[in-house]
Design a protein around this motif. Structure first.
Motif, PDB file in Angstrom:
ATOM      1  N   ILE A 111      -8.243   4.648   1.650  1.00 38.32           N
ATOM      2  CA  ILE A 111      -7.918   6.050   1.933  1.00 38.32           C
ATOM      3  C   ILE A 111      -8.902   6.988   1.234  1.00 38.32           C
ATOM      4  CG2 ILE A 111      -6.110   7.834   1.772  1.00 38.32           C
ATOM      5  CD1 ILE A 111      -5.661   5.555   3.914  1.00 38.32           C
ATOM      6  N   LEU A 125      -1.774   1.900   6.365  1.00 43.52           N
ATOM      7  CA  LEU A 125      -3.052   2.629   6.475  1.00 43.52           C
ATOM      8  C   LEU A 125      -2.989   3.670   7.593  1.00 43.52           C
ATOM      9  CD1 LEU A 125      -5.273  -0.482   5.913  1.00 43.52           C
ATOM     10  CD2 LEU A 125      -5.198   1.515   4.425  1.00 43.52           C
ATOM     11  N   GLU A 146     -14.028   6.355  -9.134  1.00 46.23           N
ATOM     12  CA  GLU A 146     -13.408   5.035  -8.925  1.00 46.23           C
ATOM     13  C   GLU A 146     -13.487   4.251 -10.244  1.00 46.23           C
ATOM     14  OE1 GLU A 146     -11.656   2.984  -6.729  1.00 46.23           O
ATOM     15  OE2 GLU A 146     -11.910   1.596  -8.392  1.00 46.23           O
ATOM     16  N   GLN A 147     -12.320   3.828 -10.717  1.00 51.91           N
ATOM     17  CA  GLN A 147     -12.324   3.146 -12.029  1.00 51.91           C
ATOM     18  C   GLN A 147     -12.985   1.766 -11.986  1.00 51.91           C
ATOM     19  OE1 GLN A 147      -8.254   2.637 -13.276  1.00 51.91           O
ATOM     20  NE2 GLN A 147      -7.796   1.135 -11.698  1.00 51.91           N
ATOM     21  N   ASN A 175      -9.095  -2.885  -5.046  1.00 55.33           N
ATOM     22  CA  ASN A 175      -7.770  -3.485  -4.870  1.00 55.33           C
ATOM     23  C   ASN A 175      -7.717  -4.359  -3.615  1.00 55.33           C
ATOM     24  OD1 ASN A 175      -6.905  -2.365  -7.205  1.00 55.33           O
ATOM     25  ND2 ASN A 175      -5.804  -0.656  -6.255  1.00 55.33           N
ATOM     26  N   VAL A 224     -10.427   8.162 -14.024  1.00 49.91           N
ATOM     27  CA  VAL A 224      -9.849   9.481 -14.293  1.00 49.91           C
ATOM     28  C   VAL A 224      -8.695   9.278 -15.269  1.00 49.91           C
ATOM     29  CG1 VAL A 224      -8.682  11.484 -13.312  1.00 49.91           C
ATOM     30  CG2 VAL A 224     -10.533  10.376 -12.043  1.00 49.91           C
ATOM     31  N   ALA A 266      -1.385   4.972  -0.515  1.00 54.65           N
ATOM     32  CA  ALA A 266      -0.238   4.184  -0.991  1.00 54.65           C
ATOM     33  C   ALA A 266       0.513   4.911  -2.109  1.00 54.65           C
ATOM     34  CB  ALA A 266      -0.728   2.826  -1.477  1.00 54.65           C
ATOM     35  N   PHE A 309      -1.571  -7.587   8.425  1.00 57.75           N
ATOM     36  CA  PHE A 309      -0.718  -7.741   9.609  1.00 57.75           C
ATOM     37  C   PHE A 309      -1.166  -6.807  10.727  1.00 57.75           C
ATOM     38  CE2 PHE A 309       2.945  -8.629   6.519  1.00 57.75           C
ATOM     39  CZ  PHE A 309       2.855  -9.985   6.707  1.00 57.75           C
ATOM     40  N   SER A 310      -1.648  -5.634  10.339  1.00 54.25           N
ATOM     41  CA  SER A 310      -1.970  -4.630  11.359  1.00 54.25           C
ATOM     42  C   SER A 310      -3.434  -4.763  11.782  1.00 54.25           C
ATOM     43  CB  SER A 310      -1.678  -3.225  10.829  1.00 54.25           C
ATOM     44  OG  SER A 310      -2.304  -3.046   9.581  1.00 54.25           O
TER      45      SER A 310
HETATM   46  C1  LIG Z   1      -1.416  -7.875   0.145  1.00 55.24           C
HETATM   47  C2  LIG Z   1      -1.332  -6.580   0.867  1.00 55.24           C
HETATM   48  C3  LIG Z   1      -1.405  -6.570   2.248  1.00 55.24           C
HETATM   49  C4  LIG Z   1      -1.337  -5.367   2.952  1.00 55.24           C
HETATM   50  N1  LIG Z   1      -1.408  -5.394   4.317  1.00 55.24           N
HETATM   51  C5  LIG Z   1      -1.367  -4.222   4.990  1.00 55.24           C
HETATM   52  C6  LIG Z   1      -1.485  -4.216   6.424  1.00 55.24           C
HETATM   53  O1  LIG Z   1      -1.551  -5.241   7.079  1.00 55.24           O
HETATM   54  N2  LIG Z   1      -1.499  -3.011   7.044  1.00 55.24           N
HETATM   55  C7  LIG Z   1      -1.414  -1.834   6.367  1.00 55.24           C
HETATM   56  O2  LIG Z   1      -1.463  -0.767   6.991  1.00 55.24           O
HETATM   57  N3  LIG Z   1      -1.269  -1.808   5.033  1.00 55.24           N
HETATM   58  C8  LIG Z   1      -1.237  -2.970   4.323  1.00 55.24           C
HETATM   59  N4  LIG Z   1      -1.112  -2.952   2.960  1.00 55.24           N
HETATM   60  C9  LIG Z   1      -0.760  -1.681   2.290  1.00 55.24           C
HETATM   61  C10 LIG Z   1      -1.928  -0.684   2.042  1.00 55.24           C
HETATM   62  O3  LIG Z   1      -2.565  -0.367   3.219  1.00 55.24           O
HETATM   63  C11 LIG Z   1      -2.931  -1.141   1.014  1.00 55.24           C
HETATM   64  O4  LIG Z   1      -2.243  -1.269  -0.212  1.00 55.24           O
HETATM   65  C12 LIG Z   1      -4.135  -0.204   0.819  1.00 55.24           C
HETATM   66  O5  LIG Z   1      -5.017  -0.823  -0.078  1.00 55.24           O
HETATM   67  C13 LIG Z   1      -3.781   1.180   0.272  1.00 55.24           C
HETATM   68  O6  LIG Z   1      -4.959   1.950   0.221  1.00 55.24           O
HETATM   69  P1  LIG Z   1      -5.184   3.119  -0.863  1.00 55.24           P
HETATM   70  O7  LIG Z   1      -6.571   3.607  -0.646  1.00 55.24           O
HETATM   71  O8  LIG Z   1      -4.073   4.100  -0.776  1.00 55.24           O
HETATM   72  O9  LIG Z   1      -5.037   2.435  -2.302  1.00 55.24           O
HETATM   73  P2  LIG Z   1      -5.850   1.238  -2.989  1.00 55.24           P
HETATM   74  O10 LIG Z   1      -6.451   0.337  -2.010  1.00 55.24           O
HETATM   75  O11 LIG Z   1      -4.909   0.678  -3.989  1.00 55.24           O
HETATM   76  O12 LIG Z   1      -7.054   1.996  -3.716  1.00 55.24           O
HETATM   77  C14 LIG Z   1      -6.875   2.786  -4.874  1.00 55.24           C
HETATM   78  C15 LIG Z   1      -8.194   2.859  -5.634  1.00 55.24           C
HETATM   79  O13 LIG Z   1      -8.032   3.777  -6.721  1.00 55.24           O
HETATM   80  C16 LIG Z   1      -8.644   3.252  -7.888  1.00 55.24           C
HETATM   81  N5  LIG Z   1      -8.011   3.864  -9.066  1.00 55.24           N
HETATM   82  C17 LIG Z   1      -6.748   3.677  -9.533  1.00 55.24           C
HETATM   83  N6  LIG Z   1      -6.529   4.435 -10.632  1.00 55.24           N
HETATM   84  C18 LIG Z   1      -7.671   5.123 -10.878  1.00 55.24           C
HETATM   85  C19 LIG Z   1      -8.063   6.050 -11.882  1.00 55.24           C
HETATM   86  N7  LIG Z   1      -7.234   6.452 -12.860  1.00 55.24           N
HETATM   87  N8  LIG Z   1      -9.331   6.565 -11.855  1.00 55.24           N
HETATM   88  C20 LIG Z   1     -10.199   6.175 -10.857  1.00 55.24           C
HETATM   89  N9  LIG Z   1      -9.878   5.277  -9.887  1.00 55.24           N
HETATM   90  C21 LIG Z   1      -8.622   4.764  -9.886  1.00 55.24           C
HETATM   91  C22 LIG Z   1      -8.402   1.746  -7.768  1.00 55.24           C
HETATM   92  O14 LIG Z   1      -9.324   1.003  -8.542  1.00 55.24           O
HETATM   93  C23 LIG Z   1      -8.586   1.522  -6.259  1.00 55.24           C
HETATM   94  O15 LIG Z   1      -9.926   1.235  -5.908  1.00 55.24           O
HETATM   95  C24 LIG Z   1      -1.181  -4.142   2.239  1.00 55.24           C
HETATM   96  C25 LIG Z   1      -1.104  -4.165   0.836  1.00 55.24           C
HETATM   97  C26 LIG Z   1      -1.179  -5.357   0.149  1.00 55.24           C
HETATM   98  C27 LIG Z   1      -1.090  -5.336  -1.356  1.00 55.24           C
END
Ligand SMILES: Cc1cc2nc3c(=O)[nH]c(=O)nc-3n(C[C@H](O)[C@H](O)[C@H](O)COP(=O)(O)OP(=O)(O)OC[C@H]3O[C@@H](n4cnc5c(N)ncnc54)[C@H](O)[C@@H]3O)c2cc1C
Length: 410
Positions: free
Chosen positions: A14, A391, A33-34, A40, A106, A380, A50-51
């Motif tokens: 995201i 997503l 980005e930490q 992750n 951050v 998330a 899944f999607s």
């Molecule tokens: C195993 C698994 C399977 C999934 N499958 C699906 C699927 O099939 N379809 C779907 O739609 N969703 C799925 N998800 C849910 C979701 O889409 C994912 O978790 C997705 O990674 C979320 O994206 P995000 O960018 O919000 O967060 P994240 O991917 O968690 O990214 C957050 C980022 O922020 C960074 N960060 C954190 N704290 C700090 C800080 N203090 N300072 C700087 N940087 C920081 C982290 O290092 C990381 O890089 C799944 C999740 C998991 C765990």
């Protein structure tokens, strides 16, 4: 919007999509980005989403890359494939050159000359820039200013505790380094830790099911492998099935995990209506888990519970994650007391009754608003402890957040 500064926390799917969207609208963008890009997602790179790719990626993100290099829209990618084939190339787009600062954490966010209790809920706070305290090995601590902050830092780094009621079990904190709170690669790089050993898996979601199915395959390869699967509710099956589920991968995973739990010969011992009271090590360093099981069915009239000690080599605790709220502790954020997500969105999600996260409707634009003008929690993290985030929803949030930014800036 030219010249307005946006700070994005997190270069996950995201954060990266937001960054490109903002650059296409001429904002000055800094992504903090930490770890490294898509850290992750890459940590669970062996897991298949899944999607399909088409709904996990944005129109503008796909348009920014050569069509021939993109996965098919219907492709079900692993986390590693999603990162390598889409997220990493996205982060390298020319518009994002110099914008992404890896290994920069951050620590917290405030407002210049405004304390948390000043000008409560007032637009006047928007006139003052945000200040973000960052830290990195190369530059130490720095203060960065921005007109808008989008917190896309996810929840994956902050696991819940595995004990009853979310309280750490006795000894859990001391032994936390020996517990897998994420998704070990049981069939791949972590196999040697699990094959031939005894593993306790805790949780009743898809992550726990993924571990159970992988361990079920290890049992076929080495019959000395043994598994205990602990879930807290007294349900008929560990995982609930979704009526009319359209996602093949999710249907198969649920069916296989439930089948393994039901089969007395599978060497997967399902402990339902149970919780962990204590985790300790014996004199040889072996893990001993005290499991409490509520007495149900035939003993129901007596009530109560029984405890037993289960010696294991590994503990996998797939018990969910929560947001790191310390980032916005100095800002005016209204949080939900149950999910710890931002309140308006959490309230909308509470009204969402569908058991299938795929069929959830997109929350209205206004639900992204906080009392703190110019600050948005996306991705998330916006769902707090609620694990239904997808997503697809995060991508829709981006467009809504920019509508709100445009309105705030006007
Ligand atoms: C195993 C698994 C399977 C999934 N499958 C699906 C699927 O099939 N379809 C779907 O739609 N969703 C799925 N998800 C849910 C979701 O889409 C994912 O978790 C997705 O990674 C979320 O994206 P995000 O960018 O919000 O967060 P994240 O991917 O968690 O990214 C957050 C980022 O922020 C960074 N960060 C954190 N704290 C700090 C800080 N203090 N300072 C700087 N940087 C920081 C982290 O290092 C990381 O890089 C799944 C999740 C998991 C765990």
């Amino acid at each position: 919007m030219s010249g307005k500064r946006i700070a994005i926390i997190g270069a996950g799917p995201i954060g990266l999509e937001v960054a490109l969207y903002a650059r296409l609208r001429d904002f000055e963008v800094v992504v903090l980005e930490q770890g490294t890009v898509a850290a992750n997602v890459r940590s669970w790179g062996h897991v298949r989403l899944f999607s399909p790719f088409g709904i996990n990626s944005s129109e503008w993100g796909r348009a920014a890359q050569p069509a021939a290099d993109l996965p098919a829209t219907e492709a079900l990618l692993t986390g590693a494939e999603f990162s390598e084939r889409y997220l990493l190339p996205l982060s390298q787009h020319s518009l994002l050159q110099g914008c992404i600062h890896e290994n920069t954490r951050v620590v917290t966010i405030g407002k210049r000359h405004f304390w948390k209790g000043d000008a409560i809920g007032s637009r006047s706070r928007l006139g003052s820039p945000f200040t973000l305290l960052t830290e990195s090995a190369s530059s130490g601590e720095e203060l960065i200013e921005a007109d808008f902050v989008l917190d896309c830092s996810g929840t994956f780094g902050n696991h819940n505790w595995l004990g009853d009621g979310g309280v750490p079990a006795i000894g859990e904190r001391q032994l936390s380094k020996r517990i897998d709170y994420c998704l070990p690669d049981i069939a791949g790089k972590d196999r040697s830790r699990f094959v031939g050993g005894r593993t306790l898996v805790i949780g009743s979601g898809y992550s726990a099911a993924t571990a159970i199915v992988a361990l079920g395959e290890l049992i076929q390869q080495d019959s000395a492998t043994e598994v205990f699967w602990l879930t807290r509710k007294a349900t008929d099956t560990p995982l609930a099935t979704i009526d009319g589920d359209t996602l093949r991968g999710r249907v198969d995973l649920t069916a296989r995990a439930n089948e393994l739990a039901a089969n007395p010969d599978s060497q997967i011992n399902w402990l339902k209506a149970s919780c962990v009271r204590q985790i300790e090590t014996d004199d040889d360093g072996n893990i001993q888990v005290t499991v409490e099981q509520v007495t149900i069915e035939e003993n129901a009239e007596q009530g109560g519970s029984t405890c037993k000690v289960v010696p294991v080599d590994n503990v996998i605790a797939n018990v969910g994650y929560h947001p790191d709220r310390s980032l916005y502790e100095e800002l005016q954020v209204h949080e939900c007391y149950a999910s710890q997500g931002p309140m308006k969105l959490a309230a909308a999600l509470m009204g969402e009754t569908s058991a299938d996260c795929m069929t959830q409707s997109s929350p209205a634009t206004d639900t992204l608003k906080n009392p703190e003008p110019g600050f948005f929690i996306l991705g998330a993290k916006s769902y707090g402890r609620d694990s239904r985030f997808l997503l697809r929803i995060g991508l829709e949030q981006i467009q809504s957040a920019f509508d709100l930014i445009a309105a705030e800036a006007a």
